[in-house]
Design an enzyme around this catalytic site. Structure first.
Site, PDB file in Angstrom:
ATOM      1  CG  LEU A   1      -1.899   1.146   1.405  1.00  0.00           C
ATOM      2  CD1 LEU A   1      -2.917   1.180   0.281  1.00  0.00           C
ATOM      3  CD2 LEU A   1      -2.603   1.045   2.756  1.00  0.00           C
ATOM      4  N   GLY A   6      18.934  -0.442  33.651  1.00  0.00           N
ATOM      5  CA  GLY A   6      20.114   0.412  33.637  1.00  0.00           C
ATOM      6  C   GLY A   6      20.943   0.202  32.379  1.00  0.00           C
ATOM      7  CD  GLU A  39      -1.545  -3.576  10.014  1.00  0.00           C
ATOM      8  OE1 GLU A  39      -2.710  -3.594  10.436  1.00  0.00           O
ATOM      9  OE2 GLU A  39      -0.803  -4.573   9.996  1.00  0.00           O
TER      10      GLU A  39
END
Length: 385
Positions: free
Chosen positions: A131, A345, A369
């Site tokens: 897409l 840490g 998305e």
């Protein structure tokens, strides 16, 4: 061991609880827990994981033999949460087999489903969803890749980028502009086989949490008419229907990362001595742990509410609920994991330590998305009508 009390919530049924317990046992026995780092062959790792998940039957959830009616979002969310807690790459493979084949499951013709989906379900063929473009990601209406009718099919021209499984997928679901109407209404969706002439992979993309990503180029790439998903102009509907199913599962993956971070942080707090007592004895650490647990439970409620609503509605839209689940779960997981790194840490930013891997894995989920900012727009528009 991560908290599993949520399995008793009324959003889930006994079949979901059974699925979760079986997958948890399988993942603990079969998924390699070692972090993934740049330099390793992630293509080979993804292919191996796809086969592993397929042979064990877990891909039946993301690529169901029963078609669209068998897509159960609660099962998908449980799978992604559990796999993400064990391995980000295993979750990635499971998710992409579903997202990449989802448009075919939902809109593909019978011949296409029979030819492609069994191979994807078995893990022998990787799937991809194409897409995004260099100038169009969250703004779907800005897509520039074009598809023009030619004798016997369609000719695609343009470029896609940030494509998961790019370069190793067997086929791509590609969204292109066909021009039936302005903006998002003029898009169509096509299945493009990886060996189609005119499709190339000009370069691969390296990211902080190694995954197979690539840019795709289409140059006079012709696909047959049968490879159109739905009707011309249905591309936006195809994309949104697919994302409506899988967007909630992104929140579930974030939830899995966050649960693992809390487990790691709690274990470190109990064992790390400082100033004559453990970190767990210190009020500042206890406050972090409380905030982490609260964020995780809140995310879980939103994720499984959205999944439940999609399942019981018989495939109805859950735009608002899915956006809320993804937004809260991904943003909260980022904070939970950051707190876990702080509790560790200096060890927390050391390669090979699980919280360091989680820190790299979670970041992309706030972007893909639909970025967090886009989810806020979606929610606001739903509220404002």
């Amino acid at each position: 061991m991560a908290d599993s009390s949520f399995l008793d919530w009324p959003f889930l049924e006994d079949r979901h609880r059974d699925f979760a317990r079986r997958l948890e046992a399988w993942a603990a026995a079969h998924i390699d827990p070692r972090p993934h780092h740049a330099g390793e062959d992630v293509d080979a790792a993804c292919r191996a994981l796809a086969l592993q998940l397929g042979e064990a039957g877990w891909l039946d959830a993301s690529v169901p033999a029963g078609g669209a009616a068998a897509l159960d979002v609660r099962t998908l969310c449980l799978a992604r949460e559990i796999l993400a807690r064990h391995s980000g790459l295993a979750d990635f493979v499971f998710a992409m087999q579903g997202l990449g084949s989802g448009p075919i499951t939902l809109f593909g013709g019978g011949e296409m489903r029979e030819r492609i989906l069994p191979e994807v379900r078995a893990g022998r063929r990787l799937a991809a969803f194409a897409l995004s473009e260099p100038e169009a990601g969250s703004d779907v209406a800005a897509l520039a890749t074009s598809a023009v009718r030619v004798p016997g099919g369609w000719r695609l021209d343009g470029e896609k980028t940030w494509i998961s499984n790019g370069g190793i997928a067997g086929q791509y679901v590609v969204f292109a502009r066909t021009g039936e109407a302005p903006g998002a209404r003029g898009l169509s969706a096509f299945v493009v086989e990886a060996d189609t002439p005119g499709l190339s992979v000009p370069h691969r993309i390296s990211v902080i949490a190694p995954h197979p990503l690539a840019t795709l180029r289409f140059n006079n790439c012709v696909v047959p008419e049968a490879n159109l998903l739905g009707a011309p102009g249905d591309g936006f509907k195809v994309a949104m229907a697919t994302l409506d199913v899988f967007r909630t599962t992104v929140g579930a993956a974030a939830l899995g990362f966050a649960r693992r971070a809390l487990d790691e942080a709690a274990g470190r707090a109990r064992s790390r001595k400082m100033f004559g007592r453990t970190l767990a004895d210190m009020e500042t650490t206890q406050a972090k742990i409380a905030d982490m647990a609260l964020a995780i439970d809140t995310s879980a409620l939103l994720v499984y509410r959205a999944a439940w609503k999609r399942d019981v509605s018989g495939g109805g839209r859950i735009t608002r609920e899915a956006a809320m689940a993804k937004l809260h779960a991904t943003e909260s997981a980022q904070r939970v994991i950051d707190d876990a790194v702080q509790i560790f840490g200096g060890l927390g930013v050391t390669a090979g330590v699980k919280v360091e891997e989680l820190y790299r894995e979670i970041r992309a989920l706030r972007i893909y998305e639909g970025a967090s900012e886009v989810q806020k727009l979606i929610i606001a528009r739903q509220v404002l009508g």
